[in-house]
Design an enzyme around this catalytic site. Structure first.
Site, mmCIF file in Angstrom:
data_model
loop_
_atom_site.group_PDB
_atom_site.id
_atom_site.type_symbol
_atom_site.label_atom_id
_atom_site.label_comp_id
_atom_site.label_asym_id
_atom_site.label_seq_id
_atom_site.Cartn_x
_atom_site.Cartn_y
_atom_site.Cartn_z
ATOM 1 C CG ASP A 127 -9.329 8.513 13.619
ATOM 2 O OD1 ASP A 127 -9.079 7.659 14.476
ATOM 3 O OD2 ASP A 127 -10.468 8.990 13.435
ATOM 4 C CB ILE A 128 -12.030 6.174 9.346
ATOM 5 C CG1 ILE A 128 -11.027 5.351 8.521
ATOM 6 C CG2 ILE A 128 -13.357 6.300 8.601
ATOM 7 C CD1 ILE A 128 -11.440 3.907 8.322
ATOM 8 C CG ASN A 135 -18.227 0.031 12.990
ATOM 9 O OD1 ASN A 135 -18.178 -0.553 11.911
ATOM 10 N ND2 ASN A 135 -17.158 0.232 13.741
ATOM 11 C CG ASP A 144 -14.804 -5.713 9.761
ATOM 12 O OD1 ASP A 144 -14.398 -4.864 10.575
ATOM 13 O OD2 ASP A 144 -15.202 -6.846 10.089
ATOM 14 C CD GLU A 170 -11.651 4.596 14.754
ATOM 15 O OE1 GLU A 170 -12.152 5.534 15.404
ATOM 16 O OE2 GLU A 170 -11.542 3.432 15.207
#
Length: 250
Positions: A127-128, A135, A144, A170
């Site tokens: 998971d980022i 964002n 993206d 993500e």
């Protein structure tokens, strides 16, 4: 492709993978080889009768509807249309990784295979970190790009038999067949090392957390149990302060 061009004694050929291109069934390597042997025999019979080479798809369809019934109502479509439709249904358009639908199908298949052959397998979820902040501060177009860059690195670091998917948002999910705890941890270390040294991720301070679960002996009842366990491992990694891996074993 002509079946006659394939040598049944060629050790470099995986008949399971070869047959899976045409028939999406979970054959063992020995089962696939035996089917291919019979299909090859049937192809020669067809070619002799028709005095020309016969399309492989035609032979396989006939074989699995008559000789070894597997299909009852086979649907005939133009191959390129089928492939494009199949890809759209199973591949995430942004990252070009498999989507969650395919992940669940593949995970169920791997669980059944692992139980049948008593072999280990591992799953890896990443998971980022702080993706919402990325964002909000740099825009969704940049977000993206982060997803695409990360998916590219994932693809570079997995084996042919591994399955990488975009789980959602993500989060990414990787299935590691025939991989025990040691192998899964080595994969996690290699992936982190290769990603963190890339200029793009260093420049923008992009990190990720991951959960790793290996099923070396006991096997879960279903994929829900697998997802719950790896999700818990990922949560522990986040709780530790992010940008780290958390490994668990069953």
């Amino acid at each position: 492709m002509l079946i006659s061009n394939l040598d049944l004694e060629n050790k470099s050929i995986s008949y399971k993978k070869l047959l899976n291109n045409y028939v999406h069934c979970d054959f063992s390597e020995e089962e696939a080889k035996e089917h291919w042997k019979n299909i090859s025999k049937k192809a020669k019979e067809f070619s002799k009768l028709m005095k020309r080479d016969v399309n492989i798809s035609t032979v396989i369809t006939d074989y699995f509807t008559t000789t070894s019934p597997l299909f009852t109502e086979p649907l005939i479509v133009e191959e390129n249309v089928f492939r494009n439709t199949e890809k759209m249904a199973l591949v995430d358009c942004l990252t070009n990784l498999f989507n969650r639908r395919y992940m669940e199908l593949a995970l169920h298949k791997e669980l059944m295979r692992s139980k049948r052959y008593a072999s280990p397998f591992s799953v890896f979820m990443m998971d980022i970190d702080n993706f919402k902040h990325i964002n909000d501060t740099k825009g969704h177009v940049f977000g993206d790009t982060v997803l695409q860059k990360l998916s590219q690195e994932v693809k570079k670091n997995i084996r042919e038999e591994d399955i990488a998917c975009r789980y959602g948002g993500e989060e990414f999910f990787i299935i590691l067949p025939q991989t025990d705890t040691k192998g899964a941890n080595e994969f996690a270390e290699r992936l982190r090392k290769n990603i963190t040294k890339k200029d793009f991720f260093q420049k923008h301070c992009i990190t990720y957390s991951s959960g790793i679960v290996s099923f070396d002996t006991e096997k879960p009842d279903d994929i829900t149990a697998i997802l719950q366990k790896v999700d818990t491992a990922l949560y522990k990694a986040k709780f530790r302060g992010k940008n780290n891996d958390c490994s668990d074993i069953t």
